[in-house]
Design an enzyme around this catalytic site. Structure first.
Site, short mmCIF file in Angstrom:
data_model
loop_
_atom_site.label_atom_id
_atom_site.label_comp_id
_atom_site.label_asym_id
_atom_site.label_seq_id
_atom_site.Cartn_x
_atom_site.Cartn_y
_atom_site.Cartn_z
N HIS A 54 -37.50 -31.33 -31.86
CA HIS A 54 -36.36 -32.16 -31.44
C HIS A 54 -36.76 -33.25 -30.45
CE1 HIS A 54 -35.37 -28.82 -28.24
NE2 HIS A 54 -36.21 -29.71 -27.74
N HIS B 207 -31.40 -30.84 -22.23
CA HIS B 207 -32.47 -31.30 -21.35
C HIS B 207 -31.89 -31.81 -20.02
CE1 HIS B 207 -34.09 -31.19 -25.43
NE2 HIS B 207 -35.25 -30.93 -24.85
N HIS C 77 -46.58 -28.26 -26.58
CA HIS C 77 -46.60 -29.45 -25.76
C HIS C 77 -46.28 -29.09 -24.32
CE1 HIS C 77 -42.29 -28.94 -26.54
NE2 HIS C 77 -42.02 -29.82 -25.57
N GLU D 215 -40.47 -23.13 -25.72
CA GLU D 215 -39.14 -23.18 -26.31
C GLU D 215 -39.14 -22.78 -27.78
OE1 GLU D 215 -37.99 -27.24 -25.70
OE2 GLU D 215 -39.16 -28.00 -27.39
#
Length: 423
Positions: free
Chosen positions: A12, A59, A193, A240
């Protein structure tokens, strides 16, 4: 009955939305992103799901750390695009499916998952970045979503095992819903990441490949890993990917992989996968038994006279009016309301019925409509009457007659500083 048509995994990253909005389809650097999503688009067009159950994380856009939950289920009627700092993307709002959301909430709660519920919150790139690539959206979207926001930013966060178990409960919840719906499970986020600290820019493609292989064939091995182990292999933000285990848990033990694409242009890999069930799922109980079990806690409450539980259904129906009354906790809002509420009714978009209920201080009517009592006592405090006045009115009695039913004749309110209370 509702049925699950398959599961989708998608990164995403905001890169996806940027590529789409900037029309980078033919740019050699950006074209692989579109190529990875095209098979998913075709699969969705073929399966034509009515609802996407959309697993994502916010976020720090619509969810802040003044109240941060592990699992927040969207139960509202519509979700707009969030402004993340430079204005919202030019995308239409997407419809929710409150009926399915309520059923899922009841089912997961019965299976002892602790949920928060939200509505009227805009969704950020965690949802709309991949969604805008998955579904056509000229003017409107082809279906609805039920979003699940997973709190993976403030530690401690849910475990991988917890996410996988939630997925298993989610399957039974969806497939026991009595409406004829096709539902696809979409998990977003990852893969490896990290975007903060001296480790920013960390990637690990070998781990990404291993994760995808295990997710397809041996997801039980993934649920044994700790969050620290996920962070070591895939970066802290890459942890995540535990959200993908919710999707995988909702599918059969053996799945058929229809598509997988991987592209690492910059900070985070852009990945898409499609799975369909490839083995039977043995139900622990019939749909009828399941629905009876999940409704057990409130079974019979409808027979209690004058009793109106504040259910998700009532919350969604009366959200606008409850939200209007909640504003009374703000001093300037109260001053405006006492001076002239009519412009405020217009600003809030209240219906004629809602305005009439507030104008007439119809306490019983507002309860019947779906207003929760604890906002009525705020309104009462603002207009200078006590809780006891409200209780009496809801019972259809004068204050004096109601007071005769009490052991002590006292008056009180939640007002700290405000109008003199009427006796």
């Amino acid at each position: 009955m509702a049925r699950i048509v398959g599961g989708i995994g998608s990164s995403h990253t905001p890169t996806i939305g940027f590529a789409l909005d900037a029309n980078k389809q033919t740019d050699p650097v950006w074209a692989p992103i579109f190529a990875g999503f095209q098979p998913v688009q075709r699969w969705l067009q073929e399966k034509a799901p009515d609802v996407l159950f959309f697993i994502y994380n916010d976020h720090v856009t619509s969810f802040f750390f003044d109240h941060y939950s592990h699992f927040a289920l969207g139960v509202g009627e519509e979700y707009a695009v969030a402004d993340e700092g430079g204005g919202p993307r030019n995308l239409p709002p997407v419809k929710g499916h409150p009926g399915l959301a309520r059923h899922i909430a009841t089912a997961l709660t019965a299976d002892e998952f602790d949920l928060a519920y939200f509505q009227a919150k805009p969704l950020d790139h965690g949802c709309f970045s991949p969604l805008s690539m998955l579904w056509p959206h000229e003017g409107r979207w082809p279906g609805a979503i039920v979003p699940l926001q997973v709190g993976v930013l403030e530690f401690p966060i849910p475990t991988a095992r917890r996410c996988f178990r939630l997925g298993k409960s989610l399957r039974q919840a969806i497939e026991s819903y009595p409406e004829d719906l096709k539902v696809a499970i979409v998990a977003t986020g990852g893969l490896a990441h990290q975007v903060h600290g001296e480790r920013a820019g960390f990637n690990n493609t070998p781990w990404d490949m291993e994760f995808l292989e295990l997710l397809e064939k041996q997801p039980e091995r993934l649920i044994e890993l700790t969050i620290a182990q996920y962070a070591e292999r895939g970066g802290l933000e890459g942890a995540e990917v535990i959200m993908w285990l919710i999707m995988r848990g909702a599918l059969s033990a053996k799945v058929r992989k229809l598509h997988s694409a991987y592209y690492l242009p910059s900070m985070a890999p852009i990945v898409t996968v499609i799975y369909e069930d490839d083995s039977p799922v043995v139900a622990r109980e019939t749909d009828a038994e399941f629905r009876e079990r999940i409704e057990r806690e409130l079974d019979g409450v409808e027979r209690l006279p004058g009793t109106y539980p504040f259910t998700l259904e009532r919350s969604v129906k009366a959200y606008r009016l409850n939200h209007f009354l909640h504003g009374l906790i703000k001093p300037e809002y109260r001053r405006r309301f006492l001076a002239d509420p009519e412009p405020m009714f217009e600003e809030a978009g209240l219906t004629a019925q809602e305005r009439d209920l507030v104008r007439r201080r119809d306490w019983r009517g507002m309860i019947h409509y779906g207003v929760i009592f604890f906002l009525l006592e705020k309104l009462a405090a603002v207009v200078g009457i006590t809780n006891l006045h409200v209780y009496a009115a809801m019972r259809g009695q004068t204050l004096e007659d109601f007071q005769k039913t009490r052991n002590a004749q006292v008056l009180y309110s939640v007002a700290g500083q405000g109008p003199q209370l009427k006796q």
